[in-house]
Write a protein that holds these residues in place. Structure first.
Motif, PDB file in Angstrom:
ATOM      1  N   LEU A 101       7.053   9.036  15.613  1.00  0.00           N
ATOM      2  CA  LEU A 101       8.356   8.369  15.545  1.00  0.00           C
ATOM      3  C   LEU A 101       9.210   9.020  14.474  1.00  0.00           C
ATOM      4  O   LEU A 101      10.394   9.273  14.681  1.00  0.00           O
ATOM      5  CB  LEU A 101       8.194   6.875  15.247  1.00  0.00           C
ATOM      6  CG  LEU A 101       9.495   6.083  15.105  1.00  0.00           C
ATOM      7  CD1 LEU A 101      10.191   5.968  16.465  1.00  0.00           C
ATOM      8  CD2 LEU A 101       9.219   4.706  14.525  1.00  0.00           C
ATOM      9  N   LEU A 102       8.597   9.298  13.301  1.00  0.00           N
ATOM     10  CA  LEU A 102       9.337   9.945  12.217  1.00  0.00           C
ATOM     11  C   LEU A 102       8.366  10.528  11.203  1.00  0.00           C
ATOM     12  O   LEU A 102       7.200  10.155  11.147  1.00  0.00           O
ATOM     13  CB  LEU A 102      10.298   8.959  11.544  1.00  0.00           C
ATOM     14  CG  LEU A 102       9.728   7.739  10.836  1.00  0.00           C
ATOM     15  CD1 LEU A 102       9.531   8.018   9.350  1.00  0.00           C
ATOM     16  CD2 LEU A 102      10.680   6.570  10.996  1.00  0.00           C
ATOM     17  N   GLU A 103       8.895  11.441  10.397  1.00  0.00           N
ATOM     18  CA  GLU A 103       8.172  12.011   9.263  1.00  0.00           C
ATOM     19  C   GLU A 103       9.115  11.967   8.072  1.00  0.00           C
ATOM     20  O   GLU A 103      10.256  12.410   8.169  1.00  0.00           O
ATOM     21  CB  GLU A 103       7.741  13.447   9.554  1.00  0.00           C
ATOM     22  CG  GLU A 103       6.691  13.525  10.650  1.00  0.00           C
ATOM     23  CD  GLU A 103       6.256  14.948  10.946  1.00  0.00           C
ATOM     24  OE1 GLU A 103       5.099  15.282  10.624  1.00  0.00           O
ATOM     25  OE2 GLU A 103       7.083  15.700  11.500  1.00  0.00           O
ATOM     26  N   ARG A 104       8.619  11.394   6.959  1.00  0.00           N
ATOM     27  CA  ARG A 104       9.454  11.249   5.772  1.00  0.00           C
ATOM     28  C   ARG A 104       8.554  11.117   4.544  1.00  0.00           C
ATOM     29  O   ARG A 104       7.554  10.408   4.586  1.00  0.00           O
ATOM     30  CB  ARG A 104      10.346  10.014   5.937  1.00  0.00           C
ATOM     31  CG  ARG A 104      11.371   9.846   4.836  1.00  0.00           C
ATOM     32  CD  ARG A 104      12.321   8.685   5.091  1.00  0.00           C
ATOM     33  NE  ARG A 104      11.627   7.415   4.985  1.00  0.00           N
ATOM     34  CZ  ARG A 104      11.713   6.443   5.880  1.00  0.00           C
ATOM     35  NH1 ARG A 104      12.448   6.562   6.949  1.00  0.00           N
ATOM     36  NH2 ARG A 104      11.064   5.317   5.686  1.00  0.00           N
ATOM     37  N   ASP A 105       8.936  11.792   3.463  1.00  0.00           N
ATOM     38  CA  ASP A 105       8.215  11.700   2.184  1.00  0.00           C
ATOM     39  C   ASP A 105       6.724  11.990   2.330  1.00  0.00           C
ATOM     40  O   ASP A 105       5.890  11.362   1.682  1.00  0.00           O
ATOM     41  CB  ASP A 105       8.407  10.316   1.546  1.00  0.00           C
ATOM     42  CG  ASP A 105       9.865  10.020   1.235  1.00  0.00           C
ATOM     43  OD1 ASP A 105      10.544  10.924   0.718  1.00  0.00           O
ATOM     44  OD2 ASP A 105      10.320   8.900   1.529  1.00  0.00           O
ATOM     45  N   GLY A 106       6.381  12.930   3.200  1.00  0.00           N
ATOM     46  CA  GLY A 106       4.985  13.305   3.396  1.00  0.00           C
ATOM     47  C   GLY A 106       4.197  12.325   4.250  1.00  0.00           C
ATOM     48  O   GLY A 106       2.982  12.450   4.384  1.00  0.00           O
ATOM     49  N   VAL A 107       4.874  11.339   4.831  1.00  0.00           N
ATOM     50  CA  VAL A 107       4.235  10.328   5.681  1.00  0.00           C
ATOM     51  C   VAL A 107       4.629  10.581   7.129  1.00  0.00           C
ATOM     52  O   VAL A 107       5.798  10.819   7.432  1.00  0.00           O
ATOM     53  CB  VAL A 107       4.657   8.904   5.259  1.00  0.00           C
ATOM     54  CG1 VAL A 107       4.155   7.862   6.237  1.00  0.00           C
ATOM     55  CG2 VAL A 107       4.169   8.608   3.854  1.00  0.00           C
ATOM     56  N   THR A 108       3.645  10.533   8.009  1.00  0.00           N
ATOM     57  CA  THR A 108       3.886  10.634   9.446  1.00  0.00           C
ATOM     58  C   THR A 108       3.686   9.259  10.060  1.00  0.00           C
ATOM     59  O   THR A 108       2.663   8.605   9.822  1.00  0.00           O
ATOM     60  CB  THR A 108       2.923  11.642  10.097  1.00  0.00           C
ATOM     61  OG1 THR A 108       3.114  12.924   9.477  1.00  0.00           O
ATOM     62  CG2 THR A 108       3.172  11.766  11.592  1.00  0.00           C
TER      63      THR A 108
ATOM     64  N   GLY B 192       0.813  -1.214   0.000  1.00  0.00           N
ATOM     65  CA  GLY B 192       0.000   0.000   0.000  1.00  0.00           C
ATOM     66  C   GLY B 192       0.838   1.252   0.000  1.00  0.00           C
ATOM     67  O   GLY B 192       1.447   1.612  -0.999  1.00  0.00           O
ATOM     68  N   LEU B 193       0.927   1.898   1.126  1.00  0.00           N
ATOM     69  CA  LEU B 193       1.675   3.143   1.289  1.00  0.00           C
ATOM     70  C   LEU B 193       3.185   2.918   1.309  1.00  0.00           C
ATOM     71  O   LEU B 193       3.957   3.852   1.191  1.00  0.00           O
ATOM     72  CB  LEU B 193       1.224   3.786   2.609  1.00  0.00           C
ATOM     73  CG  LEU B 193       1.716   5.158   2.995  1.00  0.00           C
ATOM     74  CD1 LEU B 193       1.269   6.196   1.964  1.00  0.00           C
ATOM     75  CD2 LEU B 193       1.182   5.540   4.362  1.00  0.00           C
ATOM     76  N   SER B 194       3.616   1.653   1.411  1.00  0.00           N
ATOM     77  CA  SER B 194       5.014   1.323   1.688  1.00  0.00           C
ATOM     78  C   SER B 194       5.626   0.369   0.672  1.00  0.00           C
ATOM     79  O   SER B 194       4.956  -0.506   0.137  1.00  0.00           O
ATOM     80  CB  SER B 194       5.118   0.639   3.056  1.00  0.00           C
ATOM     81  OG  SER B 194       4.432   1.352   4.045  1.00  0.00           O
ATOM     82  N   TRP B 195       6.928   0.529   0.471  1.00  0.00           N
ATOM     83  CA  TRP B 195       7.767  -0.473  -0.200  1.00  0.00           C
ATOM     84  C   TRP B 195       8.699  -0.998   0.876  1.00  0.00           C
ATOM     85  O   TRP B 195       9.385  -0.226   1.550  1.00  0.00           O
ATOM     86  CB  TRP B 195       8.583   0.133  -1.339  1.00  0.00           C
ATOM     87  CG  TRP B 195       9.670  -0.790  -1.801  1.00  0.00           C
ATOM     88  CD1 TRP B 195      10.986  -0.750  -1.453  1.00  0.00           C
ATOM     89  CD2 TRP B 195       9.523  -1.921  -2.656  1.00  0.00           C
ATOM     90  NE1 TRP B 195      11.671  -1.775  -2.043  1.00  0.00           N
ATOM     91  CE2 TRP B 195      10.784  -2.518  -2.797  1.00  0.00           C
ATOM     92  CE3 TRP B 195       8.451  -2.498  -3.317  1.00  0.00           C
ATOM     93  CZ2 TRP B 195      11.009  -3.649  -3.571  1.00  0.00           C
ATOM     94  CZ3 TRP B 195       8.673  -3.627  -4.093  1.00  0.00           C
ATOM     95  CH2 TRP B 195       9.940  -4.184  -4.218  1.00  0.00           C
ATOM     96  N   VAL B 196       8.727  -2.322   1.075  1.00  0.00           N
ATOM     97  CA  VAL B 196       9.544  -2.932   2.122  1.00  0.00           C
ATOM     98  C   VAL B 196      10.652  -3.747   1.485  1.00  0.00           C
ATOM     99  O   VAL B 196      10.379  -4.676   0.718  1.00  0.00           O
ATOM    100  CB  VAL B 196       8.693  -3.849   3.023  1.00  0.00           C
ATOM    101  CG1 VAL B 196       9.553  -4.491   4.100  1.00  0.00           C
ATOM    102  CG2 VAL B 196       7.529  -3.084   3.632  1.00  0.00           C
TER     103      VAL B 196
ATOM    104  N   ASP C 217      -5.470  10.065   3.375  1.00  0.00           N
ATOM    105  CA  ASP C 217      -6.335   8.955   3.774  1.00  0.00           C
ATOM    106  C   ASP C 217      -5.631   7.606   3.717  1.00  0.00           C
ATOM    107  O   ASP C 217      -6.159   6.609   4.208  1.00  0.00           O
ATOM    108  CB  ASP C 217      -7.576   8.898   2.878  1.00  0.00           C
ATOM    109  CG  ASP C 217      -8.514  10.070   3.114  1.00  0.00           C
ATOM    110  OD1 ASP C 217      -8.473  10.649   4.219  1.00  0.00           O
ATOM    111  OD2 ASP C 217      -9.275  10.411   2.197  1.00  0.00           O
ATOM    112  N   ALA C 218      -4.453   7.548   3.094  1.00  0.00           N
ATOM    113  CA  ALA C 218      -3.720   6.286   2.973  1.00  0.00           C
ATOM    114  C   ALA C 218      -2.980   5.995   4.272  1.00  0.00           C
ATOM    115  O   ALA C 218      -2.403   6.893   4.888  1.00  0.00           O
ATOM    116  CB  ALA C 218      -2.733   6.360   1.814  1.00  0.00           C
ATOM    117  N   MET C 219      -3.010   4.715   4.686  1.00  0.00           N
ATOM    118  CA  MET C 219      -2.320   4.364   5.920  1.00  0.00           C
ATOM    119  C   MET C 219      -1.904   2.903   5.917  1.00  0.00           C
ATOM    120  O   MET C 219      -2.435   2.094   5.169  1.00  0.00           O
ATOM    121  CB  MET C 219      -3.196   4.664   7.132  1.00  0.00           C
ATOM    122  CG  MET C 219      -4.547   3.940   7.185  1.00  0.00           C
ATOM    123  SD  MET C 219      -4.526   2.203   7.723  1.00  0.00           S
ATOM    124  CE  MET C 219      -3.679   2.306   9.245  1.00  0.00           C
TER     125      MET C 219
END
Length: 155
Positions: free
Chosen positions: A81-88, A28-32, A107-109
């Motif tokens: 914990l962190l904020e990066r690339d517009g993601v909190t 979704g919001l992440s690449w792992v 709205d993405a999480m």
């Protein structure tokens, strides 16, 4: 009643191997980026999926998961914990107890939880292999759907 039956049918099939490519998986919001020896499976739901990660020892090893959907059981109501690339990324607290992290952009999480998270600032190191920005957009697309690689077996 029908949505409940569909959910139960999907869960009865159990997890399948998560589609991986370029050393990682879309969530979704992440690449792992997978660690050496780490594996990923996906449990699909009617309007969500849970990606489960385990180390080389399987379930006995450290494990963690990512809920990708619109109705998590927790909210990111704790400290950032962190904020990066517009993601909190915030701690999720339930009755004062740590229940993982919620990463959110608009709205993405994603809800991150499991035995590898301690609820301390040292958890930032885990997020160094999680990309919310350019790499994620390139490999997963804006919609968070996998853009190639191995696909899970058909059910």
């Amino acid at each position: 009643m029908l949505p409940l039956l569909m959910a139960l049918a999907l869960m009865a099939d159990g997890p399948t191997k998560a589609p991986t490519h370029d050393g990682g998986v879309c969530a979704g919001l992440s690449w792992v980026t997978l660690s050496p020896g780490e594996s990923a499976t996906v449990d699909p739901g009617p309007d969500f999926e849970v990606l489960r990660f385990s180390g080389p020892l399987g379930p006995e090893d450290d494990w963690w998961s990512i809920y990708n959907g619109n109705h998590p059981q927790v909210t990111g109501n704790g400290p950032v914990l962190l904020e990066r690339d517009g993601v909190t990324v915030r701690s999720a607290l339930v009755n004062g107890l740590f229940r993982g992290y919620v990463a959110q952009r608009g709205d993405a999480m994603n809800h991150f939880f499991g035995s590898i998270f301690t609820g301390t600032p040292s958890d930032k190191a885990i997020f160094e292999r999680i990309d919310f920005g350019h790499k994620r957009d390139m490999l997963c697309g804006r919609d968070g759907k996998d853009k190639g690689g191995e696909k899970p077996a058909e059910k």
